[in-house]
Scaffold this motif. Structure first.
Motif, mmCIF file in Angstrom:
data_model
loop_
_atom_site.group_PDB
_atom_site.id
_atom_site.type_symbol
_atom_site.label_atom_id
_atom_site.label_comp_id
_atom_site.label_asym_id
_atom_site.label_seq_id
_atom_site.Cartn_x
_atom_site.Cartn_y
_atom_site.Cartn_z
ATOM 1 N N LEU A 139 20.256 10.971 -70.040
ATOM 2 C CA LEU A 139 19.489 11.357 -68.845
ATOM 3 C C LEU A 139 20.057 12.625 -68.216
ATOM 4 O O LEU A 139 19.310 13.523 -67.814
ATOM 5 N N PHE A 140 21.367 12.709 -68.133
ATOM 6 C CA PHE A 140 22.003 13.902 -67.586
ATOM 7 C C PHE A 140 21.672 15.135 -68.425
ATOM 8 O O PHE A 140 21.346 16.197 -67.889
ATOM 9 N N LEU A 141 21.749 15.023 -69.728
ATOM 10 C CA LEU A 141 21.453 16.159 -70.605
ATOM 11 C C LEU A 141 19.990 16.595 -70.488
ATOM 12 O O LEU A 141 19.684 17.792 -70.449
ATOM 13 N N ALA A 142 19.072 15.650 -70.397
ATOM 14 C CA ALA A 142 17.649 15.986 -70.244
ATOM 15 C C ALA A 142 17.417 16.715 -68.921
ATOM 16 O O ALA A 142 16.709 17.730 -68.868
ATOM 17 N N LEU A 143 18.025 16.230 -67.868
ATOM 18 C CA LEU A 143 17.897 16.885 -66.562
ATOM 19 C C LEU A 143 18.521 18.278 -66.584
ATOM 20 O O LEU A 143 17.946 19.230 -66.046
ATOM 21 N N ALA A 144 19.650 18.422 -67.219
ATOM 22 C CA ALA A 144 20.317 19.724 -67.306
ATOM 23 C C ALA A 144 19.448 20.736 -68.046
ATOM 24 O O ALA A 144 19.352 21.907 -67.639
ATOM 25 N N VAL A 145 18.790 20.314 -69.114
ATOM 26 C CA VAL A 145 17.908 21.208 -69.873
ATOM 27 C C VAL A 145 16.747 21.659 -68.991
ATOM 28 O O VAL A 145 16.396 22.843 -68.961
ATOM 29 N N LEU A 146 16.132 20.747 -68.259
ATOM 30 C CA LEU A 146 15.019 21.100 -67.373
ATOM 31 C C LEU A 146 15.456 22.086 -66.288
ATOM 32 O O LEU A 146 14.763 23.066 -65.998
ATOM 33 N N LEU A 147 16.584 21.824 -65.685
ATOM 34 C CA LEU A 147 17.076 22.715 -64.632
ATOM 35 C C LEU A 147 17.453 24.085 -65.195
ATOM 36 O O LEU A 147 17.200 25.114 -64.565
ATOM 37 N N TYR A 148 18.037 24.119 -66.372
ATOM 38 C CA TYR A 148 18.414 25.383 -67.005
ATOM 39 C C TYR A 148 17.177 26.233 -67.279
ATOM 40 O O TYR A 148 17.163 27.435 -67.037
ATOM 41 N N ARG A 149 16.116 25.615 -67.786
ATOM 42 C CA ARG A 149 14.866 26.345 -68.033
ATOM 43 C C ARG A 149 14.316 26.939 -66.744
ATOM 44 O O ARG A 149 13.773 28.041 -66.734
ATOM 45 N N GLY A 150 14.435 26.211 -65.653
ATOM 46 C CA GLY A 150 13.929 26.674 -64.369
ATOM 47 C C GLY A 150 14.632 27.919 -63.850
ATOM 48 O O GLY A 150 14.060 28.681 -63.072
ATOM 49 N N LEU A 151 15.853 28.148 -64.287
ATOM 50 C CA LEU A 151 16.592 29.333 -63.846
ATOM 51 C C LEU A 151 15.941 30.628 -64.304
ATOM 52 O O LEU A 151 16.128 31.672 -63.687
ATOM 53 N N PHE A 152 15.170 30.586 -65.374
ATOM 54 C CA PHE A 152 14.608 31.792 -65.957
ATOM 55 C C PHE A 152 13.117 31.964 -65.682
ATOM 56 O O PHE A 152 12.486 32.849 -66.226
ATOM 57 N N ARG A 153 12.569 31.125 -64.846
ATOM 58 C CA ARG A 153 11.153 31.240 -64.493
ATOM 59 C C ARG A 153 10.993 32.128 -63.269
ATOM 60 O O ARG A 153 11.791 32.097 -62.344
ATOM 61 N N ASP A 154 9.924 32.905 -63.262
ATOM 62 C CA ASP A 154 9.599 33.763 -62.129
ATOM 63 C C ASP A 154 8.891 32.910 -61.077
ATOM 64 O O ASP A 154 7.817 32.368 -61.331
ATOM 65 N N PRO A 155 9.477 32.764 -59.870
ATOM 66 C CA PRO A 155 8.875 31.895 -58.859
ATOM 67 C C PRO A 155 7.535 32.419 -58.337
ATOM 68 O O PRO A 155 6.774 31.683 -57.744
ATOM 69 N N SER A 156 7.228 33.695 -58.563
ATOM 70 C CA SER A 156 5.943 34.215 -58.098
ATOM 71 C C SER A 156 4.823 33.918 -59.089
ATOM 72 O O SER A 156 3.662 34.147 -58.793
ATOM 73 N N VAL A 157 5.175 33.409 -60.264
ATOM 74 C CA VAL A 157 4.163 33.075 -61.255
ATOM 75 C C VAL A 157 3.921 31.570 -61.187
ATOM 76 O O VAL A 157 4.711 30.779 -61.675
ATOM 77 N N LEU A 158 2.842 31.214 -60.520
ATOM 78 C CA LEU A 158 2.455 29.813 -60.434
ATOM 79 C C LEU A 158 1.129 29.663 -61.157
ATOM 80 O O LEU A 158 0.223 30.469 -60.970
ATOM 81 N N PRO A 159 1.007 28.649 -61.970
ATOM 82 C CA PRO A 159 -0.239 28.492 -62.712
ATOM 83 C C PRO A 159 -1.411 28.262 -61.766
ATOM 84 O O PRO A 159 -1.263 27.647 -60.723
ATOM 85 N N SER A 160 -2.553 28.785 -62.116
ATOM 86 C CA SER A 160 -3.748 28.578 -61.322
ATOM 87 C C SER A 160 -4.842 28.053 -62.235
ATOM 88 O O SER A 160 -5.140 28.644 -63.268
ATOM 89 N N ALA A 161 -5.440 26.964 -61.816
ATOM 90 C CA ALA A 161 -6.548 26.390 -62.580
ATOM 91 C C ALA A 161 -7.796 27.243 -62.462
ATOM 92 O O ALA A 161 -8.763 27.028 -63.181
ATOM 93 N N LEU A 162 -7.798 28.223 -61.555
ATOM 94 C CA LEU A 162 -8.994 29.034 -61.315
ATOM 95 C C LEU A 162 -9.100 30.285 -62.185
ATOM 96 O O LEU A 162 -10.129 30.948 -62.152
ATOM 97 N N ILE A 163 -8.063 30.618 -62.931
ATOM 98 C CA ILE A 163 -8.135 31.827 -63.744
ATOM 99 C C ILE A 163 -9.327 31.708 -64.701
ATOM 100 O O ILE A 163 -9.502 30.699 -65.378
ATOM 101 N N ASP A 164 -10.159 32.757 -64.692
ATOM 102 C CA ASP A 164 -11.388 32.836 -65.488
ATOM 103 C C ASP A 164 -12.461 31.843 -65.042
ATOM 104 O O ASP A 164 -13.378 31.521 -65.798
ATOM 105 N N LYS A 165 -12.349 31.375 -63.803
ATOM 106 C CA LYS A 165 -13.370 30.500 -63.220
ATOM 107 C C LYS A 165 -13.840 31.119 -61.898
ATOM 108 O O LYS A 165 -13.137 31.917 -61.284
#
Length: 179
Positions: free
Chosen positions: A13-39
């Protein structure tokens, strides 16, 4: 044998959580998915801020625009406002969505800082904002002449965001409708 698995569960469980948190370090916080793109921008029936006249989705159509969600209560909106004034002066069509605001405060804000908007949709209850999937202000949607959302930017639109993310996309939409 069963006791060993019990001891490994917290480690896994600790390793799975660490992987998720590590991935989050490299995401751009201004890029949030939008369901409206192309709609299409969702249908709405609200009023204009300045004169209270009705405004609907159909009023967005005809020319590409930046649909800018803002509020007088939003310090970041004040930061992006000078650039919006500059862009409007250069002919960029900007439509405002005054999000969860007090009319008098918004009008005072515009009177003091200037008004870059072709028109301003009054969204005091946040109804349109919810339908757009707004997380907060400022958020800016790039919409085409048919009212289709082509891009979403969360956060302040500054010179860098305009030049690197929005300008070319906006110009391409303008070029699409030229005869």
């Amino acid at each position: 044998m069963n006791k060993r698995w019990v001891l490994l569960v917290p480690l896994l469980l600790f390793l799975a959580l660490a992987v998720l948190l590590y991935r989050g370090l490299f995401r751009d916080p201004s890029v949030l998915p939008s369901a409206l793109i192309d709609k299409p921008v969702p249908e709405f029936a609200l009023n204009l801020l300045q004169d209270g006249k009705p405004v609907h989705r159909a009023d967005l159509l005809g020319k590409p625009a930046l649909l800018n969600v803002w509020g007088s209560w939003c310090p970041s909106c004040r930061d992006e406002h000078p650039l919006l004034l500059k862009l409007a002066g250069q002919g960029v069509r900007i439509i405002g969505v005054d999000y969860k605001d007090v009319d008098a405060d918004a009008l005072k804000w515009l009177g003091s800082l200037g008004n870059p908007y072709a028109f301003i949709i009054r969204d005091d209850q946040g109804e349109l904002g919810v339908n757009l999937g707004v997380y907060g202000a400022p958020e800016t949607f790039l919409i085409d002449a048919k009212g289709i959302v082509r891009y979403k930017h969360v956060g302040v639109v500054d010179e860098q965001v305009w030049s690197e993310q929005l300008a070319a996309r906006y110009q391409a939409l303008v070029d699409e409708v030229k005869p």
